[in-house]
Design a protein around this motif. Structure first.
Motif, PDB file in Angstrom:
ATOM      1  N   GLU A  34       9.747 -27.562  39.629  1.00 56.42           N
ATOM      2  CA  GLU A  34       8.887 -28.170  38.625  1.00 56.42           C
ATOM      3  C   GLU A  34       7.730 -29.005  39.169  1.00 56.42           C
ATOM      4  O   GLU A  34       6.632 -28.958  38.609  1.00 56.42           O
ATOM      5  CB  GLU A  34       9.750 -28.952  37.643  1.00 56.42           C
ATOM      6  CG  GLU A  34      10.668 -27.998  36.857  1.00 56.42           C
ATOM      7  CD  GLU A  34      11.681 -28.681  35.952  1.00 56.42           C
ATOM      8  OE1 GLU A  34      11.609 -29.934  35.830  1.00 56.42           O
ATOM      9  OE2 GLU A  34      12.515 -27.978  35.362  1.00 56.42           O
ATOM     10  N   PRO A  35       7.889 -29.758  40.278  1.00 57.82           N
ATOM     11  CA  PRO A  35       6.733 -30.509  40.777  1.00 57.82           C
ATOM     12  C   PRO A  35       5.551 -29.616  41.147  1.00 57.82           C
ATOM     13  O   PRO A  35       4.391 -29.995  40.933  1.00 57.82           O
ATOM     14  CB  PRO A  35       7.294 -31.228  42.009  1.00 57.82           C
ATOM     15  CG  PRO A  35       8.748 -31.369  41.731  1.00 57.82           C
ATOM     16  CD  PRO A  35       9.120 -30.109  41.016  1.00 57.82           C
ATOM     17  N   GLY A  36       5.834 -28.426  41.668  1.00 55.66           N
ATOM     18  CA  GLY A  36       4.751 -27.533  42.050  1.00 55.66           C
ATOM     19  C   GLY A  36       4.159 -26.740  40.906  1.00 55.66           C
ATOM     20  O   GLY A  36       3.085 -26.140  41.053  1.00 55.66           O
ATOM     21  N   LEU A  37       4.842 -26.731  39.757  1.00 51.19           N
ATOM     22  CA  LEU A  37       4.385 -25.925  38.630  1.00 51.19           C
ATOM     23  C   LEU A  37       3.921 -26.757  37.441  1.00 51.19           C
ATOM     24  O   LEU A  37       3.201 -26.266  36.578  1.00 51.19           O
ATOM     25  CB  LEU A  37       5.509 -24.978  38.185  1.00 51.19           C
ATOM     26  CG  LEU A  37       5.929 -23.933  39.226  1.00 51.19           C
ATOM     27  CD1 LEU A  37       7.121 -23.130  38.725  1.00 51.19           C
ATOM     28  CD2 LEU A  37       4.777 -22.999  39.569  1.00 51.19           C
ATOM     29  N   GLY A  38       4.355 -27.990  37.365  1.00 55.92           N
ATOM     30  CA  GLY A  38       3.878 -28.871  36.301  1.00 55.92           C
ATOM     31  C   GLY A  38       4.506 -28.643  34.952  1.00 55.92           C
ATOM     32  O   GLY A  38       3.961 -29.067  33.925  1.00 55.92           O
ATOM     33  N   CYS A  39       5.656 -27.986  34.914  1.00 58.48           N
ATOM     34  CA  CYS A  39       6.352 -27.769  33.648  1.00 58.48           C
ATOM     35  C   CYS A  39       7.837 -27.604  33.939  1.00 58.48           C
ATOM     36  O   CYS A  39       8.242 -27.410  35.088  1.00 58.48           O
ATOM     37  CB  CYS A  39       5.815 -26.528  32.928  1.00 58.48           C
ATOM     38  SG  CYS A  39       5.993 -24.998  33.847  1.00 58.48           S
ATOM     39  N   ALA A 287       2.238 -16.434  37.046  1.00 57.00           N
ATOM     40  CA  ALA A 287       1.462 -16.746  35.843  1.00 57.00           C
ATOM     41  C   ALA A 287       1.306 -18.253  35.652  1.00 57.00           C
ATOM     42  O   ALA A 287       0.234 -18.732  35.251  1.00 57.00           O
ATOM     43  CB  ALA A 287       2.135 -16.126  34.616  1.00 57.00           C
ATOM     44  N   ILE A 288       2.368 -18.992  35.929  1.00 61.23           N
ATOM     45  CA  ILE A 288       2.271 -20.454  35.818  1.00 61.23           C
ATOM     46  C   ILE A 288       1.311 -20.993  36.860  1.00 61.23           C
ATOM     47  O   ILE A 288       0.469 -21.869  36.574  1.00 61.23           O
ATOM     48  CB  ILE A 288       3.658 -21.106  35.963  1.00 61.23           C
ATOM     49  CG1 ILE A 288       4.626 -20.570  34.905  1.00 61.23           C
ATOM     50  CG2 ILE A 288       3.544 -22.627  35.845  1.00 61.23           C
ATOM     51  CD1 ILE A 288       6.065 -21.015  35.105  1.00 61.23           C
ATOM     52  N   LEU A 289       1.406 -20.502  38.088  1.00 62.28           N
ATOM     53  CA  LEU A 289       0.533 -20.972  39.161  1.00 62.28           C
ATOM     54  C   LEU A 289      -0.942 -20.774  38.820  1.00 62.28           C
ATOM     55  O   LEU A 289      -1.785 -21.606  39.181  1.00 62.28           O
ATOM     56  CB  LEU A 289       0.854 -20.237  40.464  1.00 62.28           C
ATOM     57  CG  LEU A 289       2.142 -20.628  41.175  1.00 62.28           C
ATOM     58  CD1 LEU A 289       2.449 -19.653  42.305  1.00 62.28           C
ATOM     59  CD2 LEU A 289       2.047 -22.054  41.715  1.00 62.28           C
ATOM     60  N   GLU A 290      -1.258 -19.698  38.125  1.00 62.59           N
ATOM     61  CA  GLU A 290      -2.659 -19.402  37.822  1.00 62.59           C
ATOM     62  C   GLU A 290      -3.182 -20.119  36.587  1.00 62.59           C
ATOM     63  O   GLU A 290      -4.392 -20.124  36.351  1.00 62.59           O
ATOM     64  CB  GLU A 290      -2.851 -17.893  37.673  1.00 62.59           C
ATOM     65  CG  GLU A 290      -2.677 -17.145  38.987  1.00 62.59           C
ATOM     66  CD  GLU A 290      -3.303 -15.760  38.971  1.00 62.59           C
ATOM     67  OE1 GLU A 290      -3.921 -15.377  37.952  1.00 62.59           O
ATOM     68  OE2 GLU A 290      -3.166 -15.057  39.988  1.00 62.59           O
ATOM     69  N   ASP A 291      -2.305 -20.730  35.809  1.00 63.31           N
ATOM     70  CA  ASP A 291      -2.761 -21.393  34.577  1.00 63.31           C
ATOM     71  C   ASP A 291      -1.850 -22.570  34.257  1.00 63.31           C
ATOM     72  O   ASP A 291      -1.213 -22.620  33.194  1.00 63.31           O
ATOM     73  CB  ASP A 291      -2.777 -20.385  33.427  1.00 63.31           C
ATOM     74  CG  ASP A 291      -3.619 -20.855  32.241  1.00 63.31           C
ATOM     75  OD1 ASP A 291      -4.099 -22.019  32.278  1.00 63.31           O
ATOM     76  OD2 ASP A 291      -3.786 -20.078  31.285  1.00 63.31           O
ATOM     77  N   ARG A 292      -1.792 -23.535  35.177  1.00 64.46           N
ATOM     78  CA  ARG A 292      -0.883 -24.681  35.006  1.00 64.46           C
ATOM     79  C   ARG A 292      -1.145 -25.439  33.717  1.00 64.46           C
ATOM     80  O   ARG A 292      -0.208 -25.931  33.072  1.00 64.46           O
ATOM     81  CB  ARG A 292      -1.002 -25.630  36.208  1.00 64.46           C
ATOM     82  CG  ARG A 292      -0.352 -25.121  37.489  1.00 64.46           C
ATOM     83  CD  ARG A 292      -0.522 -26.164  38.581  1.00 64.46           C
ATOM     84  NE  ARG A 292       0.169 -25.826  39.807  1.00 64.46           N
ATOM     85  CZ  ARG A 292      -0.333 -25.051  40.777  1.00 64.46           C
ATOM     86  NH1 ARG A 292      -1.562 -24.555  40.626  1.00 64.46           N
ATOM     87  NH2 ARG A 292       0.355 -24.800  41.869  1.00 64.46           N
TER      88      ARG A 292
END
Length: 321
Positions: A34-39, A287-292
């Motif tokens: 979660e820290p690296g993805l923000g969700c 997908a998360i990495l490209e649109d946090r």
């Protein structure tokens, strides 16, 4: 869910014919990601079974119905995972299975198909050439052609994953699903939209193999001349019209991700979840990495759909991440 080829009652019944070893796979929140993805991120671990892929859920339904119809042979085209699944299900039920694959498919997948007792035929060219050859064998031998995503059993078998996702408490805000031929996306999407319609269903496909996503956006079939992606499991070029119609009814969005993001997702799943996955299984993380910003503050579930990967290639990819 109205308007799709799938039926929720049949999907629930499918659980009764699927070997329990493929059901109720782990689903858990992975706080280390979660820290690296923000969700908030939960993973649905479809690699935790004997063939390390979700495909056996569908092949179990296919073979059960084959036997009920008195058939004892089947052929399919496969990039590797469906072939393993059909070989597994056929071996345990006395069905003779032939798998046609590209000779350039992942070697580890091909070796496992052979080990499971299927007859393996290799063709030059890509998966679409394998589909043509499998159809020719079915016509010649008068046996069942198993067509992933087109055959409703493959979609409804995959849809049992959706039943397990919607049972989670609290419910998810978003479900991310890898998109190739469409069995997984339409199956999971059908159940999620039928039971938890407020949950967003987002399909994810590589930028180098965009046919189904382009078709979803245009609302009509778009084919591509080539497919160029490390995510071989979702590298189709010719969407099936009936599958696209289902997808249009159950997907809220379809997005394309870059190869570098897929590799970064694989590396994150290794480093933070201890998971060795094939590229298709990392599409949700990509997908998360490209649109946090889109996913910030939401609880996202991603289906980790397969773990059959050539280890030499895997080390090259993640070593470069």
């Amino acid at each position: 869910m109205q308007g799709t080829r799938l039926d929720t009652a049949r999907i629930r019944a499918a659980r009764r014919v699927i070997d329990p070893v493929f059901l109720d796979t782990p689903l858990y929140r992975c706080e280390a990601l979660e820290p690296g993805l923000g969700c908030a991120v939960s993973v649905k671990l479809e690699t935790a079974n004997p063939i390390r892929s979700f495909k056996a859920r569908g092949s179990e339904v296919v073979v059960s119905r084959l036997i009920a119809d008195g058939a004892r042979a089947a052929v399919c085209a496969s990039a590797g995972n469906l072939g393993q699944a059909l070989a597994w299900s056929g071996r345990d039920r006395g069905v003779e299975v032939t798998v046609v694959a590209s000779r350039y498919a992942t070697a580890a997948k091909l070796e496992r198909i052979r080990a499971l007792g299927a007859r393996l035929e290799l063709v030059d060219g890509d998966h679409e050439r394998a589909r043509e050859r499998a159809a020719a064998i079915a016509r010649r031998d008068g046996i069942r052609l198993v067509e992933d995503s087109l055959d409703i059993e493959t979609c409804e078998g995959a849809a049992t994953i959706g039943l397990e996702l919607v049972d989670a408490k609290p419910p998810f805000d978003v479900v991310l699903v890898a998109l190739g031929g469409g069995a997984l996306a339409t199956g999971v999407g059908h159940v999620v939209k039928a039971v938890a319609p407020e949950t967003e269903v987002i399909c994810v496909q590589p930028l180098g193999a965009p046919a189904m996503t382009l078709s979803w956006r245009r609302r009509s079939v778009v084919t591509t001349e080539t497919a160029d992606t490390i995510a071989d499991g979702v590298a189709g070029r010719y969407p099936i019209p009936a599958v696209l119609e289902d997808l249009l009814r159950v997907a809220d969005d379809a997005v394309l991700v870059q190869e570098a993001s897929i590799v970064a997702g694989m590396r994150m799943l290794l480093d933070h979840a201890g998971l060795v996955v094939e590229p298709s299984a990392a599409l949700g993380i990509a997908a998360i990495l490209e649109d946090r910003d889109r996913f910030a503050g939401r609880h996202v579930a991603t289906v980790v759909c397969g773990g059959n990967v050539d280890l030499d290639a895997y080390h090259r990819w993640v070593g470069a991440a």
